[in-house]
Design a protein around this motif. Structure first.
Motif, PDB file in Angstrom:
ATOM      1  N   GLU A   1      21.885  -0.275  71.620  1.00 59.14           N
ATOM      2  CA  GLU A   1      23.045  -0.836  72.303  1.00 59.14           C
ATOM      3  C   GLU A   1      23.858   0.263  72.982  1.00 59.14           C
ATOM      4  O   GLU A   1      24.160   1.295  72.366  1.00 59.14           O
TER       5      GLU A   1
ATOM      6  N   TYR B   1      26.606  -0.879  74.938  1.00 58.69           N
ATOM      7  CA  TYR B   1      27.863  -1.594  75.150  1.00 58.69           C
ATOM      8  C   TYR B   1      28.221  -1.701  76.633  1.00 58.69           C
ATOM      9  O   TYR B   1      29.386  -1.783  76.994  1.00 58.69           O
TER      10      TYR B   1
ATOM     11  N   ASN C   1      27.350  -4.286  78.404  1.00 55.45           N
ATOM     12  CA  ASN C   1      27.617  -5.702  78.661  1.00 55.45           C
ATOM     13  C   ASN C   1      28.413  -6.298  77.508  1.00 55.45           C
ATOM     14  O   ASN C   1      28.091  -6.061  76.340  1.00 55.45           O
TER      15      ASN C   1
ATOM     16  N   ASN D   1      26.675  -9.734  74.845  1.00 57.78           N
ATOM     17  CA  ASN D   1      25.230  -9.884  74.697  1.00 57.78           C
ATOM     18  C   ASN D   1      24.871  -9.982  73.213  1.00 57.78           C
ATOM     19  O   ASN D   1      25.646  -9.597  72.342  1.00 57.78           O
ATOM     20  N   SER D   2      23.694 -10.519  72.932  1.00 57.18           N
ATOM     21  CA  SER D   2      23.227 -10.613  71.549  1.00 57.18           C
ATOM     22  C   SER D   2      22.925  -9.212  71.029  1.00 57.18           C
ATOM     23  O   SER D   2      22.257  -8.422  71.712  1.00 57.18           O
ATOM     24  N   ARG D   3      23.428  -8.903  69.833  1.00 65.94           N
ATOM     25  CA  ARG D   3      23.187  -7.568  69.264  1.00 65.94           C
ATOM     26  C   ARG D   3      23.185  -7.616  67.747  1.00 65.94           C
ATOM     27  O   ARG D   3      23.702  -8.542  67.134  1.00 65.94           O
TER      28      ARG D   3
ATOM     29  N   ASN E   1      24.502 -14.627  71.461  1.00 63.69           N
ATOM     30  CA  ASN E   1      25.015 -15.341  72.628  1.00 63.69           C
ATOM     31  C   ASN E   1      24.214 -16.625  72.786  1.00 63.69           C
ATOM     32  O   ASN E   1      23.014 -16.598  73.083  1.00 63.69           O
TER      33      ASN E   1
ATOM     34  N   ASP F   1      21.859 -17.726  75.705  1.00 67.42           N
ATOM     35  CA  ASP F   1      20.474 -17.248  75.696  1.00 67.42           C
ATOM     36  C   ASP F   1      19.632 -17.950  74.629  1.00 67.42           C
ATOM     37  O   ASP F   1      18.431 -18.150  74.804  1.00 67.42           O
TER      38      ASP F   1
ATOM     39  N   ILE G   1      29.526 -17.759  71.170  1.00 66.74           N
ATOM     40  CA  ILE G   1      28.895 -16.699  70.383  1.00 66.74           C
ATOM     41  C   ILE G   1      29.026 -17.005  68.897  1.00 66.74           C
ATOM     42  O   ILE G   1      30.071 -17.443  68.427  1.00 66.74           O
TER      43      ILE G   1
ATOM     44  N   THR H   1      34.246 -17.479  75.730  1.00 67.76           N
ATOM     45  CA  THR H   1      33.863 -16.066  75.789  1.00 67.76           C
ATOM     46  C   THR H   1      34.534 -15.329  76.941  1.00 67.76           C
ATOM     47  O   THR H   1      34.142 -14.220  77.288  1.00 67.76           O
TER      48      THR H   1
ATOM     49  N   ARG I   1      20.413  -4.065  71.111  1.00 67.46           N
ATOM     50  CA  ARG I   1      20.446  -5.341  71.822  1.00 67.46           C
ATOM     51  C   ARG I   1      19.299  -6.191  71.293  1.00 67.46           C
ATOM     52  O   ARG I   1      18.290  -5.663  70.806  1.00 67.46           O
TER      53      ARG I   1
ATOM     54  N   SER J   1      16.569  -9.551  71.854  1.00 69.97           N
ATOM     55  CA  SER J   1      15.918 -10.553  72.694  1.00 69.97           C
ATOM     56  C   SER J   1      15.473 -11.700  71.796  1.00 69.97           C
ATOM     57  O   SER J   1      15.320 -11.530  70.577  1.00 69.97           O
TER      58      SER J   1
END
Length: 292
Positions: free
Chosen positions: A40, A42, A44, A47-49, A78, A81, A96, A120, A145, A147
């Motif tokens: 990560e 940071y 963005n 985002n999913s992390r 997130n 996604d 989120i 958000t 991050r 996926s």
């Protein structure tokens, strides 16, 4: 759960499991697999992390344990996604989901917080000037991050109720091979939503239901379901329905890259009732740890 059976049929034929086809159809589950995408930076917001620092709304308090220590931030997902992969349609359309936890002792009913933020628009990276409770014990974690992708999961050994497969070593080897081809837990794998928990026994949902519904700790005995039946005034069907409706909201695996080692390379499980998930009641969840 309805699937496009083409992939299943191909793997069933490849692994010589035609005699088990109906069992596989009936028990395969759609899950959302999470993988490490890269460390990560940071760059963005939202985002999913996994671990690191969350992006929180202004004014939101950092969750604390009953002893006043800062819980450890585990993940933020997130839903913009994640939602397209949600075949059951249970998750919110957007927003989120945040996961925080306290110390992983004992392995059941671990202190934690699951928080849902729908808006958000005003999120910002939130740092704290204290070491969180898990990092104080295990050291600093490395943020990545995430996926996500939808995959099909077959019942794990603990949850497999087909005597034909479990009683035939050759057949079970072929089944395990198909299971691995569908669900490849490579080095980037970190966890998943829904599906079968990684466990030694098929009682995770009962354990979660006992605490969430009846505020009873699980004693790891066959008659533990009686506590749930008693809570429902002897209604065995209602008790079983609660167990069947228990959903694994998130499983997080041990990871060398992140720095997670749940006891002896185990996993943690966040559970929620189906009804509470649909009604966005994320304050009514259960967290446990499994380690071999």
């Amino acid at each position: 759960m309805k699937f496009d059976h083409k992939k299943l049929d191909k793997l069933i034929a490849k692994n010589g499991l035609d005699e088990c086809k109906q069992y596989i159809y009936d028990n395969a589950r759609s899950i959302i697999q999470l993988s490490l995408l890269g460390e990560e930076t940071y760059g963005n917001i939202g985002n999913s992390r996994i671990v690191g620092y969350p992006d929180l709304p202004t004014g939101m308090e950092w969750p604390e344990t009953e002893d006043g220590e800062r819980m450890t931030f585990i993940a933020q997902l997130n839903l913009k996604d994640i939602k397209p992969l949600d075949r059951e349609g249970l998750l919110p359309e957007a927003g989120i989901l945040y996961f925080f936890m306290g110390l992983d002792e004992p392995s059941y009913n671990i202190e934690h917080k699951v928080i849902y933020v729908e808006n958000t628009a005003e999120l910002a990276k939130r740092e704290i000037d204290e070491v969180s409770v898990l990092e104080e014990t295990y050291g600093e974690f490395v943020s990545y991050r995430l996926s996500a992708k939808e995959i099909i999961q077959l019942p794990t050994y603990a949850y497999m109720n087909n005597e034909q497969i479990s009683g035939d070593d050759t057949l079970y080897d072929r089944y395990s091979n198909m299971e691995s081809e569908l669900f490849d837990r490579d080095e980037s794998y970190i966890g998943h939503l829904y599906g079968y928990p990684e466990e030694q026994h098929d009682d995770c949902e009962l354990e979660a239901a006992l605490m969430i519904v009846a505020a009873e700790e699980y004693g790891y005995k066959e008659e533990e379901i009686d506590k749930l039946v008693q809570h429902f005034s002897g209604d065995k069907n209602k008790a079983q329905q609660e167990i069947d409706d228990m959903i694994m909201l998130l499983e997080v695996d041990s990871s060398d890259a992140v720095g997670f080692c749940w006891w002896d390379c185990g996993v943690i499980h966040f559970f929620i009732r189906r009804e509470d998930l649909v009604n966005r009641k994320f304050d009514n969840t259960y967290l446990s740890l499994y380690s071999s």
